[in-house]
Write a protein that holds these residues in place. Structure first.
Motif, PDB file in Angstrom:
ATOM      1  N   ILE A 183       0.847  -1.205   0.000  1.00 56.45           N
ATOM      2  CA  ILE A 183       0.000   0.000   0.000  1.00 56.45           C
ATOM      3  C   ILE A 183       0.874   1.242   0.000  1.00 56.45           C
ATOM      4  CG2 ILE A 183      -1.623   1.343   1.390  1.00 56.45           C
ATOM      5  CD1 ILE A 183      -2.910  -1.285   2.264  1.00 56.45           C
ATOM      6  N   TYR A 184       1.904   1.234   0.836  1.00 55.84           N
ATOM      7  CA  TYR A 184       2.832   2.367   0.903  1.00 55.84           C
ATOM      8  C   TYR A 184       3.551   2.574  -0.429  1.00 55.84           C
ATOM      9  CZ  TYR A 184       6.450   5.378   2.942  1.00 55.84           C
ATOM     10  OH  TYR A 184       7.291   6.425   3.235  1.00 55.84           O
ATOM     11  N   ALA A 185       3.945   1.474  -1.078  1.00 56.75           N
ATOM     12  CA  ALA A 185       4.701   1.576  -2.332  1.00 56.75           C
ATOM     13  C   ALA A 185       3.866   2.147  -3.470  1.00 56.75           C
ATOM     14  CB  ALA A 185       5.239   0.201  -2.721  1.00 56.75           C
ATOM     15  N   HIS A 186       2.552   2.073  -3.366  1.00 56.95           N
ATOM     16  CA  HIS A 186       1.708   2.637  -4.422  1.00 56.95           C
ATOM     17  C   HIS A 186       1.843   4.157  -4.504  1.00 56.95           C
ATOM     18  CE1 HIS A 186      -0.753  -0.381  -6.515  1.00 56.95           C
ATOM     19  NE2 HIS A 186      -0.584  -1.132  -5.440  1.00 56.95           N
ATOM     20  N   GLN A 187       2.370   4.799  -3.475  1.00 59.33           N
ATOM     21  CA  GLN A 187       2.599   6.242  -3.529  1.00 59.33           C
ATOM     22  C   GLN A 187       3.685   6.605  -4.539  1.00 59.33           C
ATOM     23  OE1 GLN A 187       2.342   8.275   0.631  1.00 59.33           O
ATOM     24  NE2 GLN A 187       3.218   6.249   0.984  1.00 59.33           N
ATOM     25  N   ASP A 188       4.644   5.690  -4.740  1.00 60.25           N
ATOM     26  CA  ASP A 188       5.823   6.013  -5.536  1.00 60.25           C
ATOM     27  C   ASP A 188       5.883   5.276  -6.868  1.00 60.25           C
ATOM     28  OD1 ASP A 188       6.695   7.582  -3.396  1.00 60.25           O
ATOM     29  OD2 ASP A 188       7.761   5.910  -2.470  1.00 60.25           O
ATOM     30  N   LYS A 189       4.813   4.614  -7.270  1.00 63.40           N
ATOM     31  CA  LYS A 189       4.917   3.727  -8.432  1.00 63.40           C
ATOM     32  C   LYS A 189       5.265   4.487  -9.715  1.00 63.40           C
ATOM     33  CE  LYS A 189      -0.147   3.658  -8.550  1.00 63.40           C
ATOM     34  NZ  LYS A 189      -1.339   2.806  -8.324  1.00 63.40           N
ATOM     35  N   GLU A 190       4.758   5.719  -9.883  1.00 61.15           N
ATOM     36  CA  GLU A 190       5.095   6.483 -11.090  1.00 61.15           C
ATOM     37  C   GLU A 190       6.581   6.832 -11.109  1.00 61.15           C
ATOM     38  OE1 GLU A 190       2.680   7.390  -9.013  1.00 61.15           O
ATOM     39  OE2 GLU A 190       0.799   7.082 -10.130  1.00 61.15           O
ATOM     40  N   ASP A 191       7.095   7.283  -9.951  1.00 58.09           N
ATOM     41  CA  ASP A 191       8.520   7.621  -9.876  1.00 58.09           C
ATOM     42  C   ASP A 191       9.390   6.377 -10.002  1.00 58.09           C
ATOM     43  OD1 ASP A 191       8.296  10.434  -9.553  1.00 58.09           O
ATOM     44  OD2 ASP A 191       7.713  10.146  -7.478  1.00 58.09           O
ATOM     45  N   ASP A 192       8.942   5.266  -9.419  1.00 53.09           N
ATOM     46  CA  ASP A 192       9.719   4.023  -9.517  1.00 53.09           C
ATOM     47  C   ASP A 192       9.874   3.585 -10.966  1.00 53.09           C
ATOM     48  OD1 ASP A 192       9.977   3.982  -6.795  1.00 53.09           O
ATOM     49  OD2 ASP A 192       8.446   2.461  -6.436  1.00 53.09           O
ATOM     50  N   GLY A 199      13.456   3.257 -12.479  1.00 53.77           N
ATOM     51  CA  GLY A 199      13.840   1.902 -12.848  1.00 53.77           C
ATOM     52  C   GLY A 199      14.007   0.959 -11.673  1.00 53.77           C
ATOM     53  N   VAL A 200      13.402   1.275 -10.510  1.00 48.22           N
ATOM     54  CA  VAL A 200      13.440   0.361  -9.372  1.00 48.22           C
ATOM     55  C   VAL A 200      12.136  -0.433  -9.321  1.00 48.22           C
ATOM     56  CG1 VAL A 200      15.032   1.799  -8.059  1.00 48.22           C
ATOM     57  CG2 VAL A 200      12.579   2.128  -7.780  1.00 48.22           C
ATOM     58  N   LYS A 201      12.140  -1.503  -8.545  1.00 53.16           N
ATOM     59  CA  LYS A 201      11.033  -2.459  -8.569  1.00 53.16           C
ATOM     60  C   LYS A 201      10.302  -2.459  -7.227  1.00 53.16           C
ATOM     61  CE  LYS A 201      13.563  -5.504 -11.759  1.00 53.16           C
ATOM     62  NZ  LYS A 201      14.692  -4.591 -11.946  1.00 53.16           N
ATOM     63  N   SER A 202       9.052  -2.928  -7.251  1.00 52.42           N
ATOM     64  CA  SER A 202       8.254  -3.052  -6.038  1.00 52.42           C
ATOM     65  C   SER A 202       7.083  -3.970  -6.304  1.00 52.42           C
ATOM     66  CB  SER A 202       7.742  -1.684  -5.566  1.00 52.42           C
ATOM     67  OG  SER A 202       6.724  -1.206  -6.429  1.00 52.42           O
ATOM     68  N   THR A 203       6.468  -4.462  -5.240  1.00 52.76           N
ATOM     69  CA  THR A 203       5.269  -5.282  -5.401  1.00 52.76           C
ATOM     70  C   THR A 203       4.103  -4.455  -5.936  1.00 52.76           C
ATOM     71  OG1 THR A 203       4.902  -4.936  -3.029  1.00 52.76           O
ATOM     72  CG2 THR A 203       5.814  -7.055  -3.693  1.00 52.76           C
ATOM     73  N   ALA A 204       4.107  -3.144  -5.689  1.00 51.96           N
ATOM     74  CA  ALA A 204       3.049  -2.288  -6.247  1.00 51.96           C
ATOM     75  C   ALA A 204       3.075  -2.338  -7.764  1.00 51.96           C
ATOM     76  CB  ALA A 204       3.210  -0.855  -5.744  1.00 51.96           C
ATOM     77  N   LEU A 205       4.276  -2.336  -8.358  1.00 48.50           N
ATOM     78  CA  LEU A 205       4.396  -2.447  -9.812  1.00 48.50           C
ATOM     79  C   LEU A 205       4.120  -3.882 -10.271  1.00 48.50           C
ATOM     80  CD1 LEU A 205       7.608  -0.287 -10.407  1.00 48.50           C
ATOM     81  CD2 LEU A 205       5.225   0.369 -10.767  1.00 48.50           C
ATOM     82  N   ARG A 206       4.520  -4.838  -9.462  1.00 50.13           N
ATOM     83  CA  ARG A 206       4.317  -6.250  -9.837  1.00 50.13           C
ATOM     84  C   ARG A 206       2.831  -6.600  -9.843  1.00 50.13           C
ATOM     85  NH1 ARG A 206       2.946 -10.415 -11.106  1.00 50.13           N
ATOM     86  NH2 ARG A 206       3.885 -12.491 -10.868  1.00 50.13           N
ATOM     87  N   PHE A 207       2.076  -6.142  -8.858  1.00 50.20           N
ATOM     88  CA  PHE A 207       0.666  -6.513  -8.746  1.00 50.20           C
ATOM     89  C   PHE A 207      -0.230  -5.648  -9.628  1.00 50.20           C
ATOM     90  CE2 PHE A 207       1.751  -7.726  -4.098  1.00 50.20           C
ATOM     91  CZ  PHE A 207       2.416  -8.851  -4.539  1.00 50.20           C
ATOM     92  N   GLY A 208       0.095  -4.365  -9.749  1.00 50.57           N
ATOM     93  CA  GLY A 208      -0.689  -3.459 -10.583  1.00 50.57           C
ATOM     94  C   GLY A 208      -2.147  -3.404 -10.172  1.00 50.57           C
ATOM     95  N   ASP A 209      -3.029  -3.580 -11.132  1.00 48.65           N
ATOM     96  CA  ASP A 209      -4.471  -3.510 -10.878  1.00 48.65           C
ATOM     97  C   ASP A 209      -4.996  -4.697 -10.069  1.00 48.65           C
ATOM     98  OD1 ASP A 209      -4.557  -1.153 -12.291  1.00 48.65           O
ATOM     99  OD2 ASP A 209      -5.113  -2.115 -14.192  1.00 48.65           O
ATOM    100  N   MET A 210      -4.181  -5.717  -9.897  1.00 46.28           N
ATOM    101  CA  MET A 210      -4.583  -6.890  -9.126  1.00 46.28           C
ATOM    102  C   MET A 210      -4.145  -6.789  -7.661  1.00 46.28           C
ATOM    103  SD  MET A 210      -6.191  -8.949 -11.168  1.00 46.28           S
ATOM    104  CE  MET A 210      -6.088 -10.545 -10.344  1.00 46.28           C
ATOM    105  N   SER A 211      -3.718  -5.612  -7.234  1.00 45.08           N
ATOM    106  CA  SER A 211      -3.156  -5.465  -5.889  1.00 45.08           C
ATOM    107  C   SER A 211      -4.130  -5.900  -4.796  1.00 45.08           C
ATOM    108  CB  SER A 211      -2.734  -4.006  -5.650  1.00 45.08           C
ATOM    109  OG  SER A 211      -1.616  -3.671  -6.427  1.00 45.08           O
ATOM    110  N   LYS A 212      -5.389  -5.515  -4.900  1.00 42.84           N
ATOM    111  CA  LYS A 212      -6.331  -5.842  -3.829  1.00 42.84           C
ATOM    112  C   LYS A 212      -6.571  -7.350  -3.724  1.00 42.84           C
ATOM    113  CE  LYS A 212      -8.733  -1.487  -3.199  1.00 42.84           C
ATOM    114  NZ  LYS A 212     -10.017  -0.857  -2.840  1.00 42.84           N
ATOM    115  N   GLU A 213      -6.513  -8.041  -4.842  1.00 34.48           N
ATOM    116  CA  GLU A 213      -6.644  -9.499  -4.797  1.00 34.48           C
ATOM    117  C   GLU A 213      -5.461 -10.120  -4.059  1.00 34.48           C
ATOM    118  OE1 GLU A 213      -7.331  -7.602  -7.298  1.00 34.48           O
ATOM    119  OE2 GLU A 213      -9.352  -8.120  -7.963  1.00 34.48           O
ATOM    120  N   TRP A 214      -4.265  -9.607  -4.356  1.00 38.76           N
ATOM    121  CA  TRP A 214      -3.080 -10.075  -3.639  1.00 38.76           C
ATOM    122  C   TRP A 214      -3.190  -9.737  -2.152  1.00 38.76           C
ATOM    123  CZ3 TRP A 214       1.022 -12.981  -5.283  1.00 38.76           C
ATOM    124  CH2 TRP A 214       1.147 -13.197  -6.651  1.00 38.76           C
TER     125      TRP A 214
END
Length: 398
Positions: free
Chosen positions: A294-303, A307-322
């Motif tokens: 949830i916290y990482a979703h604040q920085d997903k555009e900058d990430d 070029g850094v990675k996070s679960t926010a980018l990995r899950f994308g629109d499926m985050s709530k299911e995860w």
């Protein structure tokens, strides 16, 4: 006699009109007009008194230039507010109020100027990280207490101070390694090392002081716990690098942040009871996957840009299911831990409340809103408090 009087009056009339002409020359022309012009000023009627007063138009101009002068004077005195010009002195109080409001936190009010960058480097202005690190320690210490007994207050205090120091050390390591990345991210570019308030060498010296104080706390535990605690430093130092290599740095953070679930038990018992502490540890790992994603979703555009990675980018629109899957595993692990520890029924009542709090986060978080993501992230201190309350009252009731 009559001729002399008439001559004196004519002379006085000439003097009066000479004075009037010299003083009324600058007034608007309509004011000098008389109702009925006469061929000779001798027989002209006396001007009305109103002609000596300013016209509405001249009053407007006077008001305009007067207010303009007041405005310039206010600017010359330091950009005074409207309150300064209106009632004098009220603007100073408004300025003081704005000054107090501009102080972002207690650091700017209570600490010396030279200490403020170090306090921000350790994130003392954001205690949520310390709470999230301390709760698994408190859970474990309380769970290890004897049935019907309160947890060891000395150990709770030591682990609370240790969480503060270790969290600060982790943030310092993170800022030292990520100073170039932080400059490219809107939320982090003002951090002390990235912004240049502190040099890297100053950051390293501060890190050494934090680790030295942390070592002083660790040496007060039993030998088993000293070895177990020292082994966590590998996780602490390597975590900031994970975002460069894997989309799962939040999982690695979970392994790091919840080490206290193992360490707290060993500090009380001198060993580990794996059927109890492993479910507790892994429940914390999956909890961390929820709140830190949830916290990482604040920085997903900058990430993405950096070029850094996070679960926010990995899950994308499926985050709530995860999130839902992680939440189920977290609560199930906590239930298994309580069952293996033979804890009393109040624990399960608190666990139900904590489940509701976690479900509320997942259901209501707006992942497109930075503010809402931050608020949901911070709310996890209450999840930790509910689990702690459940363990405490469950132990007392056992």
């Amino acid at each position: 006699m009559a001729a002399a009087i008439f001559a004196r009056r004519v002379k006085n009339q000439h003097k009066l009109w000479g004075w009037a002409a010299s003083h009324l020359r600058i007034l608007p022309r309509p004011l000098l007009s008389s109702p009925s012009p006469s061929p000779s000023p001798l027989f002209s009627p006396r001007p009305r008194v109103e002609c000596l007063l300013p016209s509405p138009r001249s009053a407007t101009l006077t008001s305009y230039f007067s207010s303009a002068a007041d405005t310039k004077a206010g600017q010359d005195e330091g950009r005074g507010s409207a309150g300064d010009r209106r009632d004098g002195g009220g603007g100073e109080e408004e300025a003081r109020d704005l000054g107090r409001a501009s102080a972002s936190c207690w650091i700017d009010v209570h600490l010396p100027r030279s200490a403020r960058p170090y306090a921000r480097l350790a994130r003392l202005d954001k205690p949520i990280g310390t709470w999230l690190l301390a709760w698994p320690c408190f859970w474990s210490i309380t769970l290890a207490a004897s049935p019907g007994a309160l947890p060891d207050v000395k150990l709770l205090t030591l682990f609370g101070c240790g969480a503060l120091l270790l969290r600060g050390a982790g943030c310092t390591i993170n800022d030292l390694l990520d100073r170039d990345i932080d400059l490219q991210v809107e939320r982090t570019r003002s951090r002390p090392i990235a912004s240049g308030l502190l040099s890297p060498s100053q950051g390293i010296c501060f890190l050494g002081m934090q680790l030295l104080l942390g070592l002083g706390i660790l040496l007060q535990l039993n030998n088993y716990s000293q070895i177990l605690g020292a082994s966590s430093l590998l996780l602490v130092f390597s975590y900031p690098l994970m975002k460069r290599f894997t989309f799962w740095p939040q999982a690695y953070l979970g392994l790091t942040f919840n080490w206290g679930a193992l360490l707290g038990w060993s500090a009380v018992k001198g060993s580990l009871d794996l059927p109890v502490v492993l479910p507790l540890y892994f429940s914390g790992v999956f909890w961390t996957l929820v709140y830190d994603t949830i916290y990482a979703h604040q920085d997903k555009e900058d990430d993405l840009k950096v070029g850094v990675k996070s679960t926010a980018l990995r899950f994308g629109d499926m985050s709530k299911e995860w999130f839902s899957g992680f939440g189920v595993v977290c609560i199930s692990s906590l239930a298994l831990c309580g069952y293996n520890a033979d804890i009393g029924w109040p624990y399960y009542a608190f666990l139900t409340a904590a489940s509701g709090q976690l479900a509320w986060q997942i259901a209501t978080v707006n992942l497109a809103s930075h503010t809402d993501c931050c608020n949901k992230f911070v709310s996890n201190k209450w999840f930790g408090a509910l689990i702690f309350g459940g363990i405490l009252f469950g132990r007392l009731a056992a």
